[in-house]
Structures are given as structure tokens and as C-alpha cells.
Design a protein around this motif. Structure first.
Motif, PDB file in Angstrom:
ATOM      1  N   CYS A  12       0.831  -1.203   0.000  1.00 46.78           N
ATOM      2  CA  CYS A  12       0.000   0.000   0.000  1.00 46.78           C
ATOM      3  C   CYS A  12       0.869   1.260   0.000  1.00 46.78           C
ATOM      4  O   CYS A  12       0.614   2.194  -0.762  1.00 46.78           O
ATOM      5  CB  CYS A  12      -0.930  -0.011   1.209  1.00 46.78           C
ATOM      6  N   VAL A  13       1.878   1.279   0.838  1.00 44.41           N
ATOM      7  CA  VAL A  13       2.774   2.436   0.901  1.00 44.41           C
ATOM      8  C   VAL A  13       3.504   2.619  -0.427  1.00 44.41           C
ATOM      9  O   VAL A  13       3.636   3.749  -0.932  1.00 44.41           O
ATOM     10  CB  VAL A  13       3.771   2.282   2.071  1.00 44.41           C
ATOM     11  N   LEU A  14       3.953   1.526  -1.019  1.00 42.82           N
ATOM     12  CA  LEU A  14       4.637   1.624  -2.307  1.00 42.82           C
ATOM     13  C   LEU A  14       3.693   2.103  -3.410  1.00 42.82           C
ATOM     14  O   LEU A  14       4.094   2.879  -4.288  1.00 42.82           O
ATOM     15  CB  LEU A  14       5.242   0.272  -2.682  1.00 42.82           C
ATOM     16  N   ALA A  15       2.436   1.658  -3.376  1.00 43.23           N
ATOM     17  CA  ALA A  15       1.468   2.100  -4.373  1.00 43.23           C
ATOM     18  C   ALA A  15       1.170   3.587  -4.230  1.00 43.23           C
ATOM     19  O   ALA A  15       1.025   4.292  -5.236  1.00 43.23           O
ATOM     20  CB  ALA A  15       0.188   1.275  -4.259  1.00 43.23           C
ATOM     21  N   VAL A  16       1.090   4.070  -3.004  1.00 39.06           N
ATOM     22  CA  VAL A  16       0.870   5.502  -2.789  1.00 39.06           C
ATOM     23  C   VAL A  16       2.060   6.299  -3.311  1.00 39.06           C
ATOM     24  O   VAL A  16       1.891   7.340  -3.973  1.00 39.06           O
ATOM     25  CB  VAL A  16       0.603   5.807  -1.298  1.00 39.06           C
ATOM     26  N   ALA A  17       3.256   5.814  -3.034  1.00 35.15           N
ATOM     27  CA  ALA A  17       4.455   6.503  -3.532  1.00 35.15           C
ATOM     28  C   ALA A  17       4.485   6.506  -5.063  1.00 35.15           C
ATOM     29  O   ALA A  17       4.816   7.528  -5.684  1.00 35.15           O
ATOM     30  CB  ALA A  17       5.707   5.831  -2.978  1.00 35.15           C
ATOM     31  N   ALA A  18       4.113   5.391  -5.670  1.00 31.18           N
ATOM     32  CA  ALA A  18       4.077   5.325  -7.132  1.00 31.18           C
ATOM     33  C   ALA A  18       3.018   6.265  -7.697  1.00 31.18           C
ATOM     34  O   ALA A  18       3.230   6.886  -8.748  1.00 31.18           O
ATOM     35  CB  ALA A  18       3.805   3.889  -7.577  1.00 31.18           C
ATOM     36  N   ALA A  19       1.897   6.395  -7.015  1.00 27.99           N
ATOM     37  CA  ALA A  19       0.843   7.305  -7.469  1.00 27.99           C
ATOM     38  C   ALA A  19       1.329   8.750  -7.406  1.00 27.99           C
ATOM     39  O   ALA A  19       1.093   9.527  -8.339  1.00 27.99           O
ATOM     40  CB  ALA A  19      -0.410   7.129  -6.616  1.00 27.99           C
ATOM     41  N   VAL A  20       2.004   9.101  -6.328  1.00 32.02           N
ATOM     42  CA  VAL A  20       2.514  10.464  -6.197  1.00 32.02           C
ATOM     43  C   VAL A  20       3.516  10.766  -7.300  1.00 32.02           C
ATOM     44  O   VAL A  20       3.447  11.812  -7.968  1.00 32.02           O
ATOM     45  CB  VAL A  20       3.142  10.675  -4.797  1.00 32.02           C
ATOM     46  N   VAL A  21       4.448   9.858  -7.528  1.00 28.90           N
ATOM     47  CA  VAL A  21       5.452  10.055  -8.572  1.00 28.90           C
ATOM     48  C   VAL A  21       4.782  10.159  -9.937  1.00 28.90           C
ATOM     49  O   VAL A  21       5.130  11.012 -10.756  1.00 28.90           O
ATOM     50  CB  VAL A  21       6.489   8.906  -8.552  1.00 28.90           C
ATOM     51  N   SER A  22       3.805   9.313 -10.170  1.00 29.95           N
ATOM     52  CA  SER A  22       3.114   9.312 -11.450  1.00 29.95           C
ATOM     53  C   SER A  22       2.378  10.631 -11.681  1.00 29.95           C
ATOM     54  O   SER A  22       2.443  11.201 -12.774  1.00 29.95           O
ATOM     55  CB  SER A  22       2.143   8.139 -11.496  1.00 29.95           C
ATOM     56  N   PHE A  23       1.679  11.139 -10.666  1.00 28.86           N
ATOM     57  CA  PHE A  23       0.961  12.400 -10.818  1.00 28.86           C
ATOM     58  C   PHE A  23       1.920  13.582 -10.963  1.00 28.86           C
ATOM     59  O   PHE A  23       1.652  14.518 -11.714  1.00 28.86           O
ATOM     60  CB  PHE A  23       0.012  12.637  -9.645  1.00 28.86           C
ATOM     61  N   VAL A  24       3.041  13.543 -10.261  1.00 33.40           N
ATOM     62  CA  VAL A  24       4.025  14.620 -10.376  1.00 33.40           C
ATOM     63  C   VAL A  24       4.594  14.676 -11.788  1.00 33.40           C
ATOM     64  O   VAL A  24       4.840  15.754 -12.324  1.00 33.40           O
ATOM     65  CB  VAL A  24       5.147  14.448  -9.325  1.00 33.40           C
ATOM     66  N   GLN A  25       4.746  13.511 -12.391  1.00 31.10           N
ATOM     67  CA  GLN A  25       5.261  13.464 -13.760  1.00 31.10           C
ATOM     68  C   GLN A  25       4.189  13.793 -14.790  1.00 31.10           C
ATOM     69  O   GLN A  25       4.479  13.855 -15.983  1.00 31.10           O
ATOM     70  CB  GLN A  25       5.850  12.085 -14.063  1.00 31.10           C
ATOM     71  N   GLY A  26       2.959  13.983 -14.350  1.00 29.44           N
ATOM     72  CA  GLY A  26       1.894  14.382 -15.254  1.00 29.44           C
ATOM     73  C   GLY A  26       1.165  13.220 -15.908  1.00 29.44           C
ATOM     74  O   GLY A  26       0.430  13.420 -16.871  1.00 29.44           O
ATOM     75  N   SER A  27       1.327  12.019 -15.384  1.00 26.48           N
ATOM     76  CA  SER A  27       0.679  10.845 -15.958  1.00 26.48           C
ATOM     77  C   SER A  27      -0.582  10.507 -15.173  1.00 26.48           C
ATOM     78  O   SER A  27      -0.598  10.560 -13.947  1.00 26.48           O
ATOM     79  CB  SER A  27       1.637   9.651 -15.917  1.00 26.48           C
ATOM     80  N   PHE A  28      -1.618  10.161 -15.910  1.00 23.97           N
ATOM     81  CA  PHE A  28      -2.857   9.765 -15.253  1.00 23.97           C
ATOM     82  C   PHE A  28      -2.843   8.279 -14.876  1.00 23.97           C
ATOM     83  O   PHE A  28      -3.844   7.756 -14.405  1.00 23.97           O
ATOM     84  CB  PHE A  28      -4.060  10.071 -16.146  1.00 23.97           C
ATOM     85  N   LEU A  29      -1.722   7.620 -15.072  1.00 21.73           N
ATOM     86  CA  LEU A  29      -1.568   6.242 -14.617  1.00 21.73           C
ATOM     87  C   LEU A  29      -1.616   6.177 -13.090  1.00 21.73           C
ATOM     88  O   LEU A  29      -1.856   5.120 -12.506  1.00 21.73           O
ATOM     89  CB  LEU A  29      -0.248   5.668 -15.133  1.00 21.73           C
ATOM     90  N   GLY A  30      -1.440   7.312 -12.449  1.00 20.31           N
ATOM     91  CA  GLY A  30      -1.524   7.385 -10.995  1.00 20.31           C
ATOM     92  C   GLY A  30      -2.881   6.961 -10.461  1.00 20.31           C
ATOM     93  O   GLY A  30      -2.985   6.500  -9.328  1.00 20.31           O
ATOM     94  N   VAL A  31      -3.908   7.095 -11.286  1.00 21.61           N
ATOM     95  CA  VAL A  31      -5.244   6.676 -10.871  1.00 21.61           C
ATOM     96  C   VAL A  31      -5.249   5.176 -10.586  1.00 21.61           C
ATOM     97  O   VAL A  31      -5.852   4.714  -9.617  1.00 21.61           O
ATOM     98  CB  VAL A  31      -6.286   7.047 -11.950  1.00 21.61           C
ATOM     99  N   VAL A  32      -4.567   4.413 -11.422  1.00 24.80           N
ATOM    100  CA  VAL A  32      -4.476   2.962 -11.218  1.00 24.80           C
ATOM    101  C   VAL A  32      -3.743   2.669  -9.917  1.00 24.80           C
ATOM    102  O   VAL A  32      -4.152   1.789  -9.140  1.00 24.80           O
ATOM    103  CB  VAL A  32      -3.773   2.286 -12.410  1.00 24.80           C
ATOM    104  N   TRP A  33      -2.687   3.418  -9.633  1.00 28.18           N
ATOM    105  CA  TRP A  33      -1.938   3.216  -8.393  1.00 28.18           C
ATOM    106  C   TRP A  33      -2.782   3.560  -7.169  1.00 28.18           C
ATOM    107  O   TRP A  33      -2.681   2.899  -6.136  1.00 28.18           O
ATOM    108  CB  TRP A  33      -0.651   4.044  -8.398  1.00 28.18           C
ATOM    109  N   VAL A  34      -3.622   4.570  -7.290  1.00 26.72           N
ATOM    110  CA  VAL A  34      -4.507   4.924  -6.175  1.00 26.72           C
ATOM    111  C   VAL A  34      -5.497   3.790  -5.916  1.00 26.72           C
ATOM    112  O   VAL A  34      -5.774   3.440  -4.763  1.00 26.72           O
ATOM    113  CB  VAL A  34      -5.246   6.251  -6.463  1.00 26.72           C
ATOM    114  N   LEU A  35      -6.025   3.210  -6.985  1.00 28.60           N
ATOM    115  CA  LEU A  35      -6.947   2.081  -6.820  1.00 28.60           C
ATOM    116  C   LEU A  35      -6.247   0.881  -6.178  1.00 28.60           C
ATOM    117  O   LEU A  35      -6.816   0.215  -5.304  1.00 28.60           O
ATOM    118  CB  LEU A  35      -7.544   1.689  -8.170  1.00 28.60           C
ATOM    119  N   ILE A  36      -5.026   0.611  -6.593  1.00 29.62           N
ATOM    120  CA  ILE A  36      -4.264  -0.491  -5.995  1.00 29.62           C
ATOM    121  C   ILE A  36      -3.998  -0.200  -4.521  1.00 29.62           C
ATOM    122  O   ILE A  36      -4.081  -1.099  -3.667  1.00 29.62           O
ATOM    123  CB  ILE A  36      -2.954  -0.736  -6.769  1.00 29.62           C
TER     124      ILE A  36
END
Length: 64
Positions: A12-36
Motif C-alpha cells: 500500500c505504501v509503495l502504491a501511494v508513492a508510485a501514485a505520487v510520482v506518477s501524478f508529479v510526472q503528469g501521468s494519469f496512470l496514478g489513478v491505477v496506483w490509487v486504486l491499488i
């Protein structure tokens, strides 16, 4: 804490970190990480509650 709950918490912590990195880079793939992160968070709570309930059930009851 049961081992599987600990693994789910780490994931869960790793998925949150991946979501933050993804959103900072401007990718909407972060939505998938938030769901995970949501799913793994629920798994963590489920296994913690399950362990608590099993611990309570294993405890001897007092006869009145």
C-alpha cells in the motif's frame, strides 16, 4: 501483526508513492496506483481484524 497484513501494508505504501510520482510526472496512470493502494489498504485491515478475531476466539472464556 500477521505477516500477510504487513506485506499488504508495505505494498500500500509503495502504491501511494508510485501514485505520487506518477501524478508529479503528469501521468494519469496514478489513478491505477490509487486504486491499488485502496485495495491493499482494505486487505491490510481485513487481515488485522481477522487476526484479532482469531486471537479472541482462541482465548479461553470464563465460566460464570
Amino acid at each position: 501483526m500477521p505477516r500477510i497484513a504487513l506485506f499488504a501494508l508495505v505494498l500500500c505504501v509503495l502504491a501511494v508513492a508510485a501514485a505520487v510520482v506518477s501524478f508529479v510526472q503528469g501521468s494519469f496512470l496514478g489513478v491505477v496506483w490509487v486504486l491499488i493502494a485502496g485495495v491493499t489498504s482494505n486487505m491490510t485491515w481485513f487481515y488485522i481484524r481477522k487476526a484479532r478475531m482469531e486471537k479472541e476466539a482462541a482465548r479461553p472464556t470464563e465460566a460464570a
